[in-house]
Motif scaffolding. Sequence first.
Motif: not given
Lengths: 273, 314, 535
Positions: C308-310, C464-490
Amino acid sequence: MRVPAQLILGAGLSVVFLAVALLSLVWVPQDVTTLSIADRLQPPSDLHWLGTDHFGRDVLSMLMVGARISIAVALLAVGIGIAVGVPLGLWAAAKRGSWVDEVIMRGNDLIFAFPSLVIAILITAVFGPSAVNAIIAIGIFNIPVFARVTRGGALSLWTLDYILAARVAGKKAFRISLEHILPNIANLLIVQGTIQFSLGILAEAGLSYVGLGAQPPTPSWGRMLAEAQTLIYTAPRLAILPGLAIVFMVLGLNLMGDGLRDLLDPRLRRAAR
Amino acid sequence: MLRFALTRFVSLTLSLIAASLVIFLVIEVIPGDPAAYMLGLNATPEAVTALRDTLGLNGTLAERYLNWAGGLLRGDFGQSYSYRVPVAELVFERLWVSLPLAIYALALSTLIAFPVGLIAAARRGGVTDYGIMGVTQLGIAVPNFWFAMLLVLVFAINLRWFSAGGFPGWQDGLLPGFKALTLPAVALALPQASILARVMRSALIETLGQDYIRTARAKGLSQRQALTRHALRNALIPVLTIIGLQFSFLIAGAIIIENVFFLPGLGRLIFQGITQRDLIVVESVVMLLVFAVISVTFLVDIAYAAVDPRLRRR
Amino acid sequence: MIRLENLALSIHGTPILRNMSLSMAEGQVFGLVGESGSGKSMTALAMMGLLPPGAQVSGHIHLGDTDLLTRTEPQMCALRGNELAMIFQEPMTALNPVQTIGDQVAETLLIHGQATRAEARRIAQDRLARVGLPPDRFPLSRYPHELSGGQRQRVCIAMAIALRPRLLIADEPTTALDVTTQAGILDLLKGLVADEGMALMLITHDLAVVAGLADHLAVMQKGAIVEQGATEAVFRQMNHPYTRQLFEASGHKPAATEQVSPAPLLEAENVTCEYPVPRTGLLHRPPPFRAVDRVSFTLNRGESLGLVGESGCGKSTLTRALLGLQPLRGGEIRLDGQIVNAGERMPAGMRRQMQVVFQDPYGSFNPRHRVGRLVAEPFHLTGRPADAAVRVAEALLSVGLQPEDAQKYIHEFSGGQRQRIAIARALITHPELIVLDEAVSALDVRVRAQVLDLLADLRARLGLSYLFISHDLNVVRAITDRVLVMRAGQIVEQGPTEDILHAPQHPYTRELIAAAPVIPADWQDERTHDARPLV
């Protein structure tokens, strides 16, 4: 899809000229290489539908052969432009931002600084005037035009996701350029080709008018005009007819180009999606 | 802005160097000895050697290029073989015909094209628009030298308002000179104006479809106010590009038109140079014409930055 | 104060709107909600009198005592920007690029003859300060390209409120913006309604946005209002099935897949990517821009990992690096223990393991190829098998399409169907990992819910395994087990999705979660407990 009226009109005119040019290969009303001073400056008659010139040659026959020269020169010049310019443009776009791209684009700018007539003058100064040199001069001028159009069109496609998808499928830049880029910029190239074709007709006329095109005894529209200039008071017909031939040929091609653009414009197609 | 202009200026200089190299090499590839070529078959060996000296043909390729290019920078274009005067003198004299002709034609085509394109865009889809589009379509198809002949036929031969050719010079005042250049300038300008008007129209129509025009309309601007206050300046960007590109066509056109009207300009000079095998004249005039095209490209780039603030930072 | 009565609209004979009636009051926010193509933007343009050529309108639009539909064009020009104002979705293109922001705001005043040039500039400065662009940091001489998207939207708002209109229409004003920027703009609009006492019509596709802002709400479907009323009441009652569908889809969570024991599939270790920055002078070249900065994470086999990130945070660059399309400046990426090298050195057998689905359902396919050829493209990696046609048919069936669809061209499919085709293309080489790059972001909520279900189903069936990239927290909550939060490259924070969303540790994660609009929990609870409302 509705076919634009100007496309029908333009394609019709172009086909007529092309047919006349092809016909002149097998048949013309009168031989254009024999001079007959006795028949000079005849007005239109049953024998000479458009009259004769100051050497007694049949004007209609000369116009027909002139159409062939004109179309051949312009078409081959477009061929040179496409054959060299399109691969360069595709290459530059595939290597966008690299030194290859930079070199190709700067080279383009350099050729753009030489008007086609100036290229023709340089070539003529070296090799002497001929129709082949006219083709080369106009062809060289066409190269950067096609390279730019190709690169521009290709660059916008390279940002699209289906190109990324092809890269994820392991395809290399060369294969992607041929399979995904070229077919999708074909419309652009067809439209530009029509425009360059009509510019080529005008350029050929200009070059042969100043004596840098096809050499006597081959008739060409430009030289017919040059020769008619001194007779403009006595026989304005000789100055008007070849000019009208040029105008209608170019008009036909331009209308066809505009019509094709309307028909093929990707923006219009997107709107209709 | 200054930095932008400087960057463009460096690229202008590089283009000029590249162009001069190309021209020099093309003249160099002439098979055989340029001096012998220029003098023809009947030349004596002494005459050829003498000409080789005056041409600076002795020395390596690099030395000869530097000699020639250095001369250009100092305004020394070499000695014309056929006229037996410095080329610079010849060129300068002819420039006083060709330059005013080019500026006259460019000004005329711009002055005609802008209002015509604006009206067509404002009346898009109407009778006026269709009329303008039809006339300009025809205008593009007309070769300028043939149009020149028609102008001569009508205005010089039938109406006798202008002379059919020749140039009286500027010594009798501006008016006779401009009068002699009017038919040639019109012949050059009208086909160019047709193209420019069409570009102006389509650029304006394209701009009128942009989001910021809708914003302007939501502010209370009428369609016409949106056109003049917002679309016009944005449409100038593509129009400038075309004006720059057209200059190249204008130069080619001017060379031909000078031949129609027997004007003693650079175009006549270059053809005399070719027929008399005076390569130094050809080389110098070509360099001058290319210099003109490259300089105009530079000016157009600067004009871009004046119109578009996004470019000034680059 | 503003009343629409039986408004109907058709364009070149095609009906767009029918029987639209609603009323709005000053100092209140009216939310107009619907999916794309429901006619919400056309309603706004009809009210502004800015409909495209060929539009036929009937009914009444009352602003106070005047019926706007009876006004002439010059009369409407006098009203627009003065009594009625509007802002649009795309702030990046909504401003004239060659005019300063000061001139553009002042123009609203000048065009209506409400101020002299000097006064107009003073008021413009004032209004820009009011929308959060103070003159010391944002002088009037700024050009639009010097501002960010959110700042440009603020300029648009300043332009719209320069003459204190009675009605402001905001058409998807925050859809193109990041979630934290969106929160700022929505706050600003709310404050303006309260301070200026104007009416705000807020057009959006996002139920959560109206829930937080609107006093009244109307739900549109296919050119008509299906339900309207006070916002809370509409949410609690949901009389119309369409409203209910929209609501359920927006919070939809597909059935969970049970997790197998962790075994690493994709590993990133200190991944760093840089871009060269254009020269600023002839000799001076600034240091390269570091888009991805020492990112490390592990994606386990059978896992669905969110990123997740902007916009501009580096997630697209990271995606490309993971897919082997972007060279690394430093660090290492391993797929199944093997090192991923960017460019043509990456072996086909490895590429085959990792496929991708992109965001844009329109740009993801070569329009000149048939679906069969599009779906079969990844066979380039394996060599075309003898049963290619059968496998294409299988892939199409597994995403809910028909084998015959292979003969069609892509323009014959809707956005949701296209994303299904993109998934079929990703499945064709039987990969281990599918990278979903904003794969459902361009879809309407109901279609999005269906595609999310499909993804969950495929994962359960095919492991299957997914890497799910999104800006939308709602969608991420719906489909992922774990989440990475990214900001300014980190990567600033990572962990199990529910933990991160409920107990964020990093301040940026907290900011993101706080900024995301939500429908108040008690409105939803009541709905589930008491589905049959009292009237």
